[in-house]
Design a protein around this motif. Structure first.
Motif, PDB file in Angstrom:
ATOM      1  N   SER A   1       1.076  -1.189   0.157  1.00  0.00           N
ATOM      2  CA  SER A   1      -0.179   0.328  -0.399  1.00  0.00           C
ATOM      3  C   SER A   1       1.106   1.326   0.055  1.00  0.00           C
ATOM      4  CB  SER A   1      -1.270   0.053   1.245  1.00  0.00           C
ATOM      5  OG  SER A   1      -0.205  -0.037   2.705  1.00  0.00           O
ATOM      6  N   ILE A   2       1.914   1.158   0.637  1.00  0.00           N
ATOM      7  CA  ILE A   2       2.912   2.549   0.824  1.00  0.00           C
ATOM      8  C   ILE A   2       3.571   2.360  -0.716  1.00  0.00           C
ATOM      9  CG2 ILE A   2       5.180   3.395   1.821  1.00  0.00           C
ATOM     10  CD1 ILE A   2       4.596   1.758   4.118  1.00  0.00           C
ATOM     11  N   ALA A   3       4.184   1.397  -1.733  1.00  0.00           N
ATOM     12  CA  ALA A   3       4.669   1.585  -2.797  1.00  0.00           C
ATOM     13  C   ALA A   3       3.511   1.855  -3.821  1.00  0.00           C
ATOM     14  CB  ALA A   3       4.755   0.238  -3.416  1.00  0.00           C
ATOM     15  N   VAL A   4       2.125   1.641  -3.572  1.00  0.00           N
ATOM     16  CA  VAL A   4       1.219   2.155  -4.325  1.00  0.00           C
ATOM     17  C   VAL A   4       0.754   3.316  -4.173  1.00  0.00           C
ATOM     18  CG1 VAL A   4      -0.970   1.827  -5.651  1.00  0.00           C
ATOM     19  CG2 VAL A   4       0.431  -0.195  -4.835  1.00  0.00           C
ATOM     20  N   ALA A   5       0.894   3.567  -2.988  1.00  0.00           N
ATOM     21  CA  ALA A   5       0.300   5.542  -2.666  1.00  0.00           C
ATOM     22  C   ALA A   5       1.236   6.051  -3.308  1.00  0.00           C
ATOM     23  CB  ALA A   5       0.122   5.483  -1.500  1.00  0.00           C
ATOM     24  N   ALA A   6       2.713   5.806  -3.049  1.00  0.00           N
ATOM     25  CA  ALA A   6       4.026   6.749  -3.726  1.00  0.00           C
ATOM     26  C   ALA A   6       4.159   6.417  -5.584  1.00  0.00           C
ATOM     27  CB  ALA A   6       5.230   6.074  -3.068  1.00  0.00           C
ATOM     28  N   ALA A   7       3.476   5.451  -5.850  1.00  0.00           N
ATOM     29  CA  ALA A   7       3.479   5.390  -7.456  1.00  0.00           C
ATOM     30  C   ALA A   7       2.601   6.891  -7.880  1.00  0.00           C
ATOM     31  CB  ALA A   7       3.211   4.333  -7.735  1.00  0.00           C
ATOM     32  N   PHE A   8       1.596   6.643  -6.829  1.00  0.00           N
ATOM     33  CA  PHE A   8       0.376   7.358  -7.690  1.00  0.00           C
ATOM     34  C   PHE A   8       0.131   8.984  -6.994  1.00  0.00           C
ATOM     35  CE2 PHE A   8      -0.680   2.870  -8.483  1.00  0.00           C
ATOM     36  CZ  PHE A   8      -0.846   3.409 -10.341  1.00  0.00           C
ATOM     37  N   ASN A   9       1.117   8.931  -5.972  1.00  0.00           N
ATOM     38  CA  ASN A   9       0.948  10.370  -5.847  1.00  0.00           C
ATOM     39  C   ASN A   9       0.120  10.773  -4.803  1.00  0.00           C
ATOM     40  OD1 ASN A   9       2.572  13.045  -4.835  1.00  0.00           O
ATOM     41  ND2 ASN A   9       1.646  14.075  -6.288  1.00  0.00           N
ATOM     42  N   CYS A  10      -0.068   9.773  -3.711  1.00  0.00           N
ATOM     43  CA  CYS A  10      -0.957  10.136  -2.911  1.00  0.00           C
ATOM     44  C   CYS A  10      -0.643   9.036  -1.499  1.00  0.00           C
ATOM     45  CB  CYS A  10      -2.756   9.244  -3.345  1.00  0.00           C
ATOM     46  SG  CYS A  10      -2.312   8.073  -3.368  1.00  0.00           S
ATOM     47  N   THR A  11      -1.062   9.058  -0.763  1.00  0.00           N
ATOM     48  CA  THR A  11      -1.453   8.928   0.811  1.00  0.00           C
ATOM     49  C   THR A  11      -2.002   7.378   1.398  1.00  0.00           C
ATOM     50  OG1 THR A  11      -0.596  10.656   1.589  1.00  0.00           O
ATOM     51  CG2 THR A  11      -0.498   9.560   3.250  1.00  0.00           C
ATOM     52  N   THR A  12      -1.577   6.377   1.931  1.00  0.00           N
ATOM     53  CA  THR A  12      -1.667   5.254   2.611  1.00  0.00           C
ATOM     54  C   THR A  12      -1.954   5.453   3.586  1.00  0.00           C
ATOM     55  OG1 THR A  12      -2.343   3.677   2.607  1.00  0.00           O
ATOM     56  CG2 THR A  12       0.130   3.550   1.844  1.00  0.00           C
ATOM     57  N   LEU A  13      -2.829   5.354   4.473  1.00  0.00           N
ATOM     58  CA  LEU A  13      -2.942   5.229   5.731  1.00  0.00           C
ATOM     59  C   LEU A  13      -3.934   3.642   6.271  1.00  0.00           C
ATOM     60  CD1 LEU A  13      -5.405   8.263   5.874  1.00  0.00           C
ATOM     61  CD2 LEU A  13      -3.699   7.611   6.504  1.00  0.00           C
ATOM     62  N   ARG A  14      -3.171   3.087   7.815  1.00  0.00           N
ATOM     63  CA  ARG A  14      -3.835   2.235   8.226  1.00  0.00           C
ATOM     64  C   ARG A  14      -5.266   2.361   9.334  1.00  0.00           C
ATOM     65  NH1 ARG A  14       0.034  -1.360  11.936  1.00  0.00           N
ATOM     66  NH2 ARG A  14      -0.480   0.086  12.732  1.00  0.00           N
ATOM     67  N   ARG A  15      -6.489   2.043   8.908  1.00  0.00           N
ATOM     68  CA  ARG A  15      -7.430   2.586   9.048  1.00  0.00           C
ATOM     69  C   ARG A  15      -8.178   0.548  10.497  1.00  0.00           C
ATOM     70  NH1 ARG A  15     -12.653   5.061   6.568  1.00  0.00           N
ATOM     71  NH2 ARG A  15     -10.522   6.972   7.235  1.00  0.00           N
ATOM     72  N   ARG A  16      -8.564   1.151  11.517  1.00  0.00           N
ATOM     73  CA  ARG A  16      -8.548  -0.421  12.558  1.00  0.00           C
ATOM     74  C   ARG A  16      -9.790   0.182  12.728  1.00  0.00           C
ATOM     75  NH1 ARG A  16      -4.787  -1.264  17.174  1.00  0.00           N
ATOM     76  NH2 ARG A  16      -5.415  -3.671  15.937  1.00  0.00           N
ATOM     77  N   LYS A  17     -11.042  -0.697  12.148  1.00  0.00           N
ATOM     78  CA  LYS A  17     -12.498  -0.547  12.677  1.00  0.00           C
ATOM     79  C   LYS A  17     -12.927  -1.972  13.673  1.00  0.00           C
ATOM     80  CE  LYS A  17     -13.911  -1.423   8.145  1.00  0.00           C
ATOM     81  NZ  LYS A  17     -14.678  -0.186   7.195  1.00  0.00           N
ATOM     82  N   TRP A  18     -13.953  -1.956  14.185  1.00  0.00           N
ATOM     83  CA  TRP A  18     -14.662  -2.657  14.709  1.00  0.00           C
ATOM     84  C   TRP A  18     -15.365  -3.335  13.590  1.00  0.00           C
ATOM     85  CZ3 TRP A  18     -14.815  -5.742  18.417  1.00  0.00           C
ATOM     86  CH2 TRP A  18     -15.455  -6.858  18.474  1.00  0.00           C
ATOM     87  N   SER A  19     -15.864  -5.531  13.444  1.00  0.00           N
ATOM     88  CA  SER A  19     -16.291  -5.623  12.582  1.00  0.00           C
ATOM     89  C   SER A  19     -17.992  -6.529  13.379  1.00  0.00           C
ATOM     90  CB  SER A  19     -15.732  -6.264  11.840  1.00  0.00           C
ATOM     91  OG  SER A  19     -16.424  -7.242  10.614  1.00  0.00           O
ATOM     92  N   SER A  20     -18.579  -5.882  12.815  1.00  0.00           N
ATOM     93  CA  SER A  20     -19.226  -6.821  13.799  1.00  0.00           C
ATOM     94  C   SER A  20     -19.915  -8.195  12.938  1.00  0.00           C
ATOM     95  CB  SER A  20     -21.106  -5.478  13.937  1.00  0.00           C
ATOM     96  OG  SER A  20     -21.527  -5.556  12.654  1.00  0.00           O
TER      97      SER A  20
END
Length: 135
Positions: free
Chosen positions: A83-102
């Protein structure tokens, strides 16, 4: 009255119109017709006053965020690096999102891409395609 109190669709329409008029004014400035350029600038200024928008509001309207449907209880290191490499290639930022899955009954992690215009959508598509191949 703040910009948040306006109907979201009307606000989006106004921002699109502001951008269009500003682009028109810019192209007319290049043609050196000052009267047409001044006229083209009046409308976006009036819309910005009406909707209480700033230049920054108009610029930030191009920023978007998309979240991957691929998730795990804990993302693997290669997944995060992808995800970091892809974000860098397309000039955007990647974040790791954690959330609860019911549905899963636990916390899950997924990749989120933030970018300007459509870069985040292209990055998401590339990430999910490459992730599927690597998996």
């Amino acid at each position: 009255m703040s910009a948040q109190q306006f109907d979201e669709k009307k606000l989006e329409r106004a921002i699109r119109k502001i951008k269009h008029c500003l682009a028109l004014a810019q192209s007319e400035n290049e043609n050196e017709n000052e009267n047409e350029a001044a006229t083209a600038l009046r409308q976006p200024q009036a819309l910005m006053r009406e909707y209480q928008l700033t230049d920054m509001d108009v610029k930030l309207s191009d920023v978007g965020e998309v979240e991957s449907d691929l998730y795990r209880a804990k993302r693997r290191p290669w997944d995060q690096q992808l995800s970091i490499a892809v974000a860098a290639a397309f000039n955007c930022t990647t974040l790791r999102r954690r959330k609860w899955s019911s549905v899963k009954g636990q916390v899950i992690e997924c990749a989120t891409f933030v970018g300007v215009s459509l870069t985040q959508n292209i990055a998401l598509y590339a990430y999910e395609s490459l992730h599927t191949k690597l998996t």
